[in-house]
Structure formats: structure tokens, C-alpha cells
Design a protein around this motif. Structure first.
Motif, short mmCIF file in Angstrom:
data_model
loop_
_atom_site.label_atom_id
_atom_site.label_comp_id
_atom_site.label_asym_id
_atom_site.label_seq_id
_atom_site.Cartn_x
_atom_site.Cartn_y
_atom_site.Cartn_z
N UNK A 152 51.89 16.39 24.33
CA UNK A 152 52.32 17.53 25.12
C UNK A 152 51.20 17.88 26.10
N UNK A 153 51.56 18.39 27.25
CA UNK A 153 50.56 18.84 28.20
C UNK A 153 50.08 20.24 27.80
N UNK A 154 48.78 20.53 27.88
CA UNK A 154 48.27 21.86 27.52
C UNK A 154 49.01 22.96 28.30
N UNK A 155 49.38 24.00 27.59
CA UNK A 155 50.13 25.08 28.22
C UNK A 155 49.19 26.08 28.90
N UNK A 156 49.56 26.48 30.10
CA UNK A 156 48.79 27.45 30.85
C UNK A 156 49.63 28.71 31.09
N UNK A 192 40.84 23.50 23.57
CA UNK A 192 40.57 23.42 25.00
C UNK A 192 39.09 23.29 25.32
N UNK A 193 38.21 23.46 24.32
CA UNK A 193 36.78 23.34 24.55
C UNK A 193 36.34 21.97 25.01
N UNK A 194 37.15 20.93 24.75
CA UNK A 194 36.77 19.59 25.22
C UNK A 194 37.84 18.98 26.12
N UNK A 195 38.80 19.78 26.56
CA UNK A 195 39.85 19.25 27.44
C UNK A 195 39.28 18.53 28.65
N UNK A 196 38.27 19.13 29.28
CA UNK A 196 37.73 18.55 30.52
C UNK A 196 37.06 17.21 30.30
N UNK A 202 44.26 15.67 37.41
CA UNK A 202 44.94 15.28 38.64
C UNK A 202 46.15 14.40 38.36
N UNK A 203 46.03 13.52 37.37
CA UNK A 203 47.11 12.58 37.05
C UNK A 203 47.82 12.93 35.76
N UNK A 204 47.37 13.98 35.07
CA UNK A 204 47.92 14.38 33.78
C UNK A 204 47.93 13.20 32.80
N UNK A 205 46.80 12.52 32.75
CA UNK A 205 46.66 11.35 31.89
C UNK A 205 45.44 11.51 30.98
N UNK A 206 45.37 10.67 29.98
CA UNK A 206 44.25 10.67 29.05
C UNK A 206 43.09 9.88 29.64
N UNK A 207 41.86 10.38 29.48
CA UNK A 207 40.67 9.64 29.88
C UNK A 207 40.34 8.68 28.73
N UNK A 208 40.90 7.48 28.79
CA UNK A 208 40.87 6.56 27.66
C UNK A 208 39.48 6.12 27.22
N UNK A 276 33.64 13.78 37.40
CA UNK A 276 34.45 14.30 38.49
C UNK A 276 35.89 13.82 38.44
N UNK A 277 36.18 12.85 37.58
CA UNK A 277 37.55 12.35 37.48
C UNK A 277 38.50 13.48 37.10
N UNK A 278 38.01 14.35 36.19
CA UNK A 278 38.87 15.42 35.67
C UNK A 278 38.81 16.68 36.49
N UNK A 279 37.90 16.79 37.37
CA UNK A 279 37.64 18.07 38.00
C UNK A 279 38.12 18.12 39.44
#
Length: 279
Positions: A152-156, A192-196, A202-208, A276-279
């Protein structure tokens, strides 16, 4: 059962640096337990809850949420419930149990329900099927044997830095549920402490690369269940400067695998970061 079916687990929830400065306890909580279904097969339960930073008794709320769900799942399986039969109605009943438990605690304490506000992530994984559910931010990441994907995508919430909580009036309608009709081999759940660190927004994907680095030590563990030594190492990693400089909030991470791996690596500060991939 052989190594290919046994769940090996590392779990840690640690106090963020901002909370340490203010002498606030860790408001995250997590439980990872293995039950058996009516046929004697293992059922893995992972529950993660993040207490709201603005809630006066958030750490109690997150603990109540996790413990209540663990008890509800145990009862469900004891009554011959099957993982493949878990649906949105079952999920809502577990959420209502959490709400009732929090209301009871608030009444006993002479407080208000809002003081115990917390998010909720649940994963129940059987032999070849699973169910995941979520209220709030944080996320569950699964692997069916190849790539990683978000359950699931984190809810905001409506405003920046807000989300939804189990005690909200809209919690039942906000509850997300997914039935997985495939065999989950590995799972990670986190607040959410480690979400970033682990999600590419940007792509709503996992940083594998993060999980590719984190899982080998868990795969190499001998023996089923939560490994205390590895969990301690995971807690130390989550508390390390390289992680805390990215986010000063509490951090929870549960890693569970039933894949066997020979390669052994240690958690250290060289673990790939999304930068910066996530930010």
C-alpha cells in the motif's frame, strides 16, 4: 520444516534523536510473531504502529494497537480461520478491536482518545496467500521471489506532515486492504521514520538496493522466529548517525524472510541510501 519454509526475523524500533533531546520515549511499536493455522502451517504476523507525535500518550496507543491485533489474529486462527479467508470485514473488525481497546484505556486513565492516536500496519502471511492492511503512513514491502513492491502507498492527510490514525472517525473507510493470492517470500514493514530511505516518491516505487543490502543477514540466520542478536544489530543501525541525519523521528523496521541465503553481510553505515532519488 526446512529452511525454505521457516521464517527468520529481525525487528527493531528505536527512539529518534529529536525525541531523545526532549526526553520523549519511543512512540513506535512493533510485533512479529509466528502462529500455526488449523493445518499446522506457520502463519507470520507483523504489526507496526507509529504513535502520533502530538498525542500525549502515543507510545501507549501504539503498544495497545499492536498487542490488540496480535491477540485478535491468534483468536482468529484458533477458531480455525484461514489466511485466504481474511477480507476487508475481518480487517475492519480488528481495527474496531483496536479502537475499543484504546477507548477503554483512555477511560481508565481519565484521558481522551486523541491522546493515544497511532497508525497501523498489519501483514498476515500464510503458506501461499497473505493479507495486508493499513491506516496511516509507513509501509509494507513484499517480495514474491523477485522484485520488491509496496503493498500500500503511505497515506497522507490533507495538510503537510499529516496522516490518518486508528482513532479517527474515518478510520474504517480509510483502511486499505489487499489479499495476496501469491506466496510471499520476504517482507519488510516500517514506520515513516525511514520512508525517505526506502521509497522513491517520484515514481512511487521501492528503492530496491536498500533491501538487497539489508536482507542477506536475515536469510543466513539459523532457527525460526525473531533473532535477538540480529535485532540488536538492526536497532544499532537504525540509531547510527548516517540514518539519523536523514530523519530525527522514531524508526521501526521489521525484516522477515523464508528464503535461504549463504552470503552473510553485516548492517553498517555503508548500506545504500536513496539520497536525492527520493527527494
Amino acid at each position: 520444516m526446512n529452511d525454505e519454509t521457516q521464517w527468520r526475523i529481525a525487528t527493531a524500533f528505536v527512539t529518534g534523536t529529536s525525541h531523545k533531546r526532549l526526553s520523549i520515549p519511543c512512540q513506535d511499536y512493533a510485533i512479529a510473531k509466528i502462529f500455526q493455522d488449523v493445518d499446522g502451517y506457520d502463519v507470520l504476523l507483523v504489526v507496526v504502529s507509529d504513535g502520533a507525535g502530538s498525542a500525549l500518550k502515543a507510545e501507549i496507543g501504539s503498544s495497545i494497537a499492536c498487542c490488540t491485533v496480535a491477540e485478535a489474529v491468534e483468536v482468529y486462527l484458533a477458531k480455525r480461520g484461514q489466511v485466504e479467508d481474511i477480507n476487508i470485514d475481518v480487517a475492519r473488525s480488528w481495527l474496531r478491536s483496536v479502537q475499543t481497546a484504546i477507548k477503554t484505556q483512555a477511560k481508565e486513565d481519565g484521558g481522551v482518545v486523541r491522546d493515544y492516536a497511532c497508525t497501523l500496519l498489519i501483514a498476515v502471511i500464510g503458506q501461499n496467500t497473505a493479507a495486508t492492511m493499513q491506516v496511516g503512513d509507513g509501509a509494507i514491502v513484499v517480495s514474491y521471489g523477485e522484485n520488491w513492491s509496496l503493498a500500500h502507498w503511505p497515506q497522507r492527510g490533507e495538510f503537510a506532515n499529516t496522516t490518518f490514525f486508528t482513532i479517527d472517525d474515518c478510520a474504517e473507510s480509510q483502511l486499505e486492504f489487499k489479499s495476496h493470492k501469491r506466496r510471499i517470500i520476504e517482507l519488510a514493514a516500517f514506520s515513516d521514520g525511514i520512508e525517505s530511505l526506502v521509497i522513491q516518491y517520484a515514481t512511487q516505487a521501492v528503492f530496491e538496493p536498500f533491501f538487497d543490502k539489508m536482507f542477506p543477514p536475515v536469510r543466513s540466520v539459523k532457527g525460526e522466529g525473531v533473532n535477538d542478536k540480529l535485532s540488536d544489530a538492526l536497532a544499532a543501525y537504525l540509531s547510527s548517525p548516517s540514518i539519523c541525519e536523514r530523519n530525527d523521528d522514531d524508526k521501526t523496521l521489521v525484516l522477515a524472510t523464508r528464503r535461504k541465503e549463504i552470503t552473510v553481510e553485516k548492517y553498517n553505515e555503508s548500506t545504500p541510501r536513496s539520497g536525492s532519488i527520493n527527494e
